[in-house]
Write a protein that holds these residues in place. Structure first.
Motif, short mmCIF file in Angstrom:
data_model
loop_
_atom_site.label_atom_id
_atom_site.label_comp_id
_atom_site.label_asym_id
_atom_site.label_seq_id
_atom_site.Cartn_x
_atom_site.Cartn_y
_atom_site.Cartn_z
N VAL A 40 9.88 8.61 -5.07
CA VAL A 40 9.46 7.76 -6.19
C VAL A 40 10.58 6.82 -6.62
O VAL A 40 10.35 5.61 -6.82
CB VAL A 40 8.97 8.61 -7.37
CG1 VAL A 40 8.70 7.74 -8.60
CG2 VAL A 40 7.70 9.37 -6.99
N GLU A 41 11.78 7.33 -6.73
CA GLU A 41 12.91 6.49 -7.16
C GLU A 41 13.19 5.37 -6.17
O GLU A 41 13.47 4.22 -6.56
CB GLU A 41 14.16 7.35 -7.36
CG GLU A 41 14.12 8.25 -8.58
CD GLU A 41 13.90 7.47 -9.87
OE1 GLU A 41 14.56 6.43 -10.06
OE2 GLU A 41 13.04 7.88 -10.69
N MET A 42 13.09 5.67 -4.88
CA MET A 42 13.37 4.65 -3.87
C MET A 42 12.27 3.60 -3.82
O MET A 42 12.53 2.42 -3.57
CB MET A 42 13.60 5.30 -2.51
CG MET A 42 14.85 6.15 -2.47
SD MET A 42 15.28 6.80 -0.84
CE MET A 42 15.96 5.35 -0.04
N ILE A 43 11.04 4.03 -4.08
CA ILE A 43 9.94 3.06 -4.15
C ILE A 43 10.14 2.12 -5.34
O ILE A 43 9.95 0.90 -5.23
CB ILE A 43 8.57 3.76 -4.23
CG1 ILE A 43 8.25 4.49 -2.92
CG2 ILE A 43 7.47 2.74 -4.53
CD1 ILE A 43 6.99 5.33 -2.97
N THR A 63 12.86 1.12 -6.71
CA THR A 63 13.90 0.14 -6.36
C THR A 63 13.34 -0.90 -5.40
O THR A 63 13.56 -2.11 -5.58
CB THR A 63 15.11 0.85 -5.73
OG1 THR A 63 15.62 1.80 -6.65
CG2 THR A 63 16.19 -0.15 -5.35
N TYR A 64 12.62 -0.45 -4.41
CA TYR A 64 12.11 -1.34 -3.35
C TYR A 64 11.12 -2.37 -3.91
O TYR A 64 11.23 -3.56 -3.63
CB TYR A 64 11.45 -0.52 -2.25
CG TYR A 64 10.98 -1.33 -1.08
CD1 TYR A 64 11.88 -1.83 -0.14
CD2 TYR A 64 9.62 -1.61 -0.90
CE1 TYR A 64 11.44 -2.59 0.94
CE2 TYR A 64 9.18 -2.37 0.17
CZ TYR A 64 10.09 -2.86 1.09
OH TYR A 64 9.66 -3.62 2.14
N ILE A 65 10.15 -1.90 -4.69
CA ILE A 65 9.15 -2.84 -5.21
C ILE A 65 9.78 -3.81 -6.21
O ILE A 65 9.31 -4.95 -6.36
CB ILE A 65 7.92 -2.12 -5.83
CG1 ILE A 65 8.32 -1.24 -7.02
CG2 ILE A 65 7.19 -1.31 -4.76
CD1 ILE A 65 7.15 -0.56 -7.71
N GLY A 66 10.84 -3.37 -6.87
CA GLY A 66 11.55 -4.27 -7.78
C GLY A 66 12.21 -5.42 -7.04
O GLY A 66 12.32 -6.53 -7.56
N GLU A 67 12.62 -5.16 -5.80
CA GLU A 67 13.28 -6.18 -4.98
C GLU A 67 12.28 -7.12 -4.30
O GLU A 67 12.58 -8.28 -4.04
CB GLU A 67 14.14 -5.51 -3.91
CG GLU A 67 15.30 -4.68 -4.46
CD GLU A 67 15.95 -3.81 -3.40
OE1 GLU A 67 15.36 -3.68 -2.30
OE2 GLU A 67 17.03 -3.26 -3.66
N LEU A 110 0.87 -1.17 0.00
CA LEU A 110 0.00 0.00 0.00
C LEU A 110 0.91 1.23 0.00
O LEU A 110 1.69 1.42 0.94
CB LEU A 110 -0.90 0.01 1.23
CG LEU A 110 -1.71 -1.25 1.52
CD1 LEU A 110 -2.49 -1.10 2.82
CD2 LEU A 110 -2.66 -1.56 0.39
N ILE A 111 0.82 2.05 -1.03
CA ILE A 111 1.74 3.18 -1.19
C ILE A 111 1.01 4.50 -0.98
O ILE A 111 0.06 4.83 -1.69
CB ILE A 111 2.40 3.17 -2.57
CG1 ILE A 111 3.15 1.85 -2.79
CG2 ILE A 111 3.37 4.36 -2.71
CD1 ILE A 111 3.81 1.73 -4.16
#
Length: 379
Positions: free
Chosen positions: A68-71, A73-77, A5-6
């Motif tokens: 946005v950029e950190m999200i 990366t995170y969801i990609g992991e 949930l973002i």
């Protein structure tokens, strides 16, 4: 399911700074987490850890400047099955590029698909990328589907909700004690209390309620109109509009009380100590969550015919809609109608409480959202 949930980049979750989206996310997350793996993503705050586990919900917080950029990366992991993004349709494209196999649900809480906020191409791209759009009112749904008819089949209204334990009506055991305590603290015994809760902004219309006071006190000299809020969430600094409100209020100092920003956990008792609630919004309100809160506290509602607000009103059963919403006398007339009749206030309040118990508890909201997640996960 593994669900993310973002939140938006404005305020943290849990809602220690307020915010309807933040309250919504925190409330449904703990319920859904009883059956599924839930992560809530929001911005960092000095009072909150960057990562923690609460009520089986994992909270991850990133700095606003790189949010946005950190999200991405995170969801990609993490490889989530479903990602529920709140109120940022233009983020769907970069997020879906990061995780093309993940299903996206977009919840829309404001007019985010307006011409001022996105181009036709951006809107079409978003509609193509999401599996489902859920909106907080039929009104908000119409702002999307009127412009993008191709979104009709994937758009669904999921109304927001309220904590039924936090908000107690005055006839309950807890409510009676709370009402007496708060009225004593604020020196409101013997007063008929009309409540406004919201930002002190022109679009919210508090000036109209102040202008309505002369007509109300002609019939009800025991009126006290209580305004709870500040110019922005958690910001008690004054601007010219707020100064104007304070100047108007000073004319009726025996009938007006201003209470600045109140932390969300302290809001329920202020509803319980009141006699009726008024929302005087002048803008096309998506559907202000204060309506749910007022009903949960057993208060009759008076609201303006703007945006989605009338959708929770059953005229004459739990409240009234003001169609002449720019006219202070229209508010005065309906406020007087309810202040005249304590029995009517009670009957409307009890109907409203039953309505939120049936339709707008957080359990009901979580159930509705979960049915959406399950549907898109099996597509």
């Amino acid at each position: 399911m593994k669900i993310a949930l973002i939140s938006t980049e404005k305020l943290p979750v849990p809602a220690i700074r307020g915010g309807a989206i933040q309250i919504y996310l925190n409330s449904v997350a703990s319920i859904i987490a009883k059956k599924h793996d839930v992560t809530v993503i929001s911005i960092q705050d000095p009072e909150l850890q960057e990562e923690e586990l609460r009520n089986d919900v994992k909270y991850v917080r990133f700095p606003e400047i790189h949010y946005v950029e950190m999200i991405k990366t995170y969801i990609g992991e993490q490889k989530f099955d479903v990602i529920h993004l709140c109120n940022r349709p233009n983020w769907i494209q970069p997020f879906s590029e990061a995780v093309p196999q993940t299903k996206f649900v977009l919840s829309v809480h404001n007019e985010m698909f307006s011409y001022e906020k996105m181009t036709d191409a951006e809107g079409q791209q978003c509609v193509q990328k999401v599996s489902k759009i859920v909106t907080v009112s039929d009104f908000i749904g119409s702002t999307i589907t009127n412009r993008f008819p191709e979104a009709k089949n994937i758009t669904r209204t999921v109304y927001s909700g309220v904590d039924l334990h936090q908000f107690q009506p005055s006839w309950s055991v807890v409510g009676k004690k709370t009402r007496s305590m708060v009225r004593n603290e604020l020196d409101l015994n013997g007063k008929k209390v009309v409540l406004f809760v919201g930002r002190l902004s022109k679009v919210k219309g508090p000036h109209l309620l102040l202008q309505a006071i002369p007509k109300i006190i002609e019939k009800h000299p025991d009126l006290m109109m209580v305004f709870i809020g500040s110019k922005w969430f958690g910001d008690d600094n004054l601007n010219n509009y707020v100064r104007h409100l304070y100047t108007l209020g000073a004319i009726f100092e025996k009938h007006v009380t201003f209470i600045k920003f109140v932390k969300p956990q302290n809001i329920p008792q202020l509803f319980t100590m009141s006699d009726l609630f008024v929302c005087s919004s002048q803008w096309q309100e998506p559907l202000a969550r204060v309506h749910y809160e007022a009903m949960a506290a057993g208060l009759p509602l008076i609201t303006s015919n703007r945006g989605g607000n009338p959708e929770v009103i059953e005229e004459g059963k739990n409240g009234y809609v003001i169609h002449d919403f720019e006219n202070p006398e229209a508010y005065a007339k309906t406020i007087n109608l309810l202040l005249d009749d304590s029995g009517k206030r009670t009957s409307l309040g009890k109907y409203g409480r039953k309505k939120v118990e049936n339709d707008f508890s957080w359990n009901r909201v979580a159930e509705n959202l979960l049915s959406v997640y399950e549907e898109v996960n099996t597509q």
